[in-house]
Design an enzyme around this catalytic site. Structure first.
Site, PDB file in Angstrom:
ATOM      1  N   LYS A 167      53.070  36.943  32.777  1.00  0.00           N
ATOM      2  CA  LYS A 167      52.603  37.626  33.988  1.00  0.00           C
ATOM      3  C   LYS A 167      53.631  38.595  34.571  1.00  0.00           C
ATOM      4  O   LYS A 167      53.267  39.542  35.282  1.00  0.00           O
ATOM      5  CB  LYS A 167      52.224  36.589  35.049  1.00  0.00           C
ATOM      6  CG  LYS A 167      50.951  35.817  34.728  1.00  0.00           C
ATOM      7  CD  LYS A 167      49.707  36.647  35.008  1.00  0.00           C
ATOM      8  CE  LYS A 167      48.444  35.789  34.993  1.00  0.00           C
ATOM      9  NZ  LYS A 167      47.248  36.604  35.287  1.00  0.00           N
ATOM     10  N   SER A 194      51.439  31.496  26.078  1.00  0.00           N
ATOM     11  CA  SER A 194      51.523  32.427  27.200  1.00  0.00           C
ATOM     12  C   SER A 194      52.363  31.967  28.383  1.00  0.00           C
ATOM     13  O   SER A 194      52.740  32.792  29.207  1.00  0.00           O
ATOM     14  CB  SER A 194      50.104  32.768  27.683  1.00  0.00           C
ATOM     15  OG  SER A 194      49.390  31.587  27.959  1.00  0.00           O
TER      16      SER A 194
END
Lengths: 335, 335
Positions: free
Chosen positions: B59, B315
């Site tokens: 992110k 991720s």
């Protein structure tokens, strides 16, 4: 003057040769950092994550460098090694890659993940009792019987040159980032890793101070450096760091340590657990106890590094899940 | 024909611009592999470890790309974001780096490590009740009151271009290794990550099939692709994957998904726990549940990839230690 091994030490050319041999096979491990960790410690900390190396530790480097130096005939006769687990996996994986038969003499109480993985890499395992048998004698007898080559864990020019590629990579990564390294700390058992790194940095970054980190209960390097000669650990000494249990510094690593190390920092089991928890929380790395020893030295304040740039080697991540979970549970990092 | 957002999608140039902006700030995350994992699955698996990214998830890429695009005046007025945790940390860390004030609207039941870290990056946290309040309304009201810029989690060209740098890096790493990627799988919540990756690979490696991985209880993308329009999850749906709880695909990500995705693979909570345990044992990576969803899809056989080369995106790694230990305990990998 007695032979202290200095004449046989590898130099930067041997380390550069090893790096060329390993290219494409060994992982160029990342240099990680965490602003939150830096803020807590008050220093800039770079973590060289050898836990992400093939086989989960730096040992693959020295093992592959050594096996690549063997003649075709020697390769056919196979290799033998003794190891508590990481050198075992390194030799087994390197042997599998080169299609060389491998026999590994391993303590019966080695972490299950290390034994299982060594077997999964295709090696034959010969167990021994850590407190009763001589692993050297068992390995020697196998080597003689089969004409196999013994791959020593640390007291060997090719092994030290292979582990030294960690230092070479680190120096190049720091240069690429425009970073001058004040201090580098590497976990130490027999001393092949910290020795190889010290040789690389002596050539490439001579102002950097290189320290070993070892368990306080097995502080053979610290005492050996103080005495000026190699001193063994107590046979009964225990530590959570199953990968840092070598009985005394190797001849070649000790010769390097006397010339190039700034000292040895010692860490307790709880320091190590807290470092494992910090690596989990701040770096998202799975570290085994021995692999967290250098980070533990910094986190527990064993060296004043306020305002400095410090690289620590996270040397391995082969840890059973029960021990890992227990370390997290009893050592949540301060936040 | 209704506006489905396609006209506003970023392309490779926007992703390349983002990559140049992020250079030196975002970690070029390593592409890891494990021969033992490959042998178990019968495929070549490459793991792109975005868990090692700054802030512990991908992110940071989209957040920094977006913040770097703001005018000096907008920077002064600050930014606001809503997030269950990883976007929160990404925005907070990017804002801290650029000295921009940041307010983050976070669910009161977000993992403690995510809330603590967001605060440690200097952001102001506004908690809300995930099942009662509208986080969008709270964030909008703050943005209006303070003149701050809302940084959306996924439905934004700059965010998607930033996350797309994962795909750009992956394609370049595969090329450098001489590897052709048959399949790439990325975890999916709102779809910014898998969307950005799909755009990068459509341009750089068009033969690669790109899949999303999402929780089977929140399979909005799978159902939306089948229906040809965006369908929301049940409000009551639960999953161990706290980072994959977006209510429905974003407009732009869904437009990308319809054009470029091969499909969406769904995984159960136990699949995810087993993948977390495998990442621990075989890769030495700390993955959070959502971060392990793509690996879970492969390990649980949701796609036949025998003999193929498959890259999975890991991720994120922001997971509390209790949940991590519990996942290891109840899901030891087959070995």
């Amino acid at each position: 003057m007695a032979d202290d091994g200095a004449a046989r030490l590898p130099g930067l050319p041997e380390i550069e040769t090893a790096a060329r041999r390993l290219a494409g096979q060994a992982v160029a491990t990342p240099l990680l950092s965490s602003p939150l960790l830096d803020a807590r410690i008050g220093a800039r900390i770079l973590v060289k994550a050898e836990s992400l190396q093939r086989t989960g530790s730096f040992k693959f480097r020295g093992a592959l460098n050594t096996l690549l130096s063997l003649s075709p005939d020697a390769r056919k006769r196979g290799v033998v090694a003794f190891s508590s687990g990481n050198h075992a996996q390194g030799v087994a994986a390197a042997a599998q890659l080169l299609k060389i038969p491998a026999t590994i003499v391993m303590p019966a109480d080695a972490p299950a993940i290390k034994t299982a993985n060594t077997r999964a890499y295709g090696a034959t395992i010969v167990p021994y009792d850590r407190h009763r048998d001589s692993r050297e004698a068992i390995a020697d007898s196998i080597a003689r019987r089969e004409g196999a080559t013994l791959v020593p864990p640390f007291d060997d020019v090719r092994i030290i040159a292979g582990q030294g590629t960690v230092g070479l990579e680190l120096a190049r990564q720091a240069t690429a980032l425009g970073i001058a390294l004040d201090v580098v700390i590497a976990p130490c058992s027999g001393g092949g890793l910290v020795g190889g790194i010290a040789l690389a940095l002596a050539a490439l970054s001579p102002a950097t101070r290189v320290y070993a980190a070892e368990p306080e209960s097995l502080d053979d390097l610290r005492r050996s450096l103080a005495a000026g000669l190699r001193i063994a650990n107590e046979a009964a000494a225990r530590s959570i760091c199953d990968s840092l249990l070598a009985p005394m510094p190797g001849v070649l690593p000790f010769a390097i340590a006397r010339r190039h190390l700034a000292g040895s920092l010692t860490v307790g089991d709880d320091d190590v657990r807290r470092a494992m928890a910090a690596a989990f929380a701040d770096l998202k790395l799975v570290l085994e106890p021995g692999g967290a020893a250098a980070l533990a030295a910094i986190l527990s304040g064993k060296l004043d590094c306020a305002g400095k740039t410090v690289a620590v080697i996270a040397s391995g991540g082969n840890v059973d899940r029960e021990l890992f979970a227990a370390a997290l549970a009893c050592a949540a990092p301060a936040s």
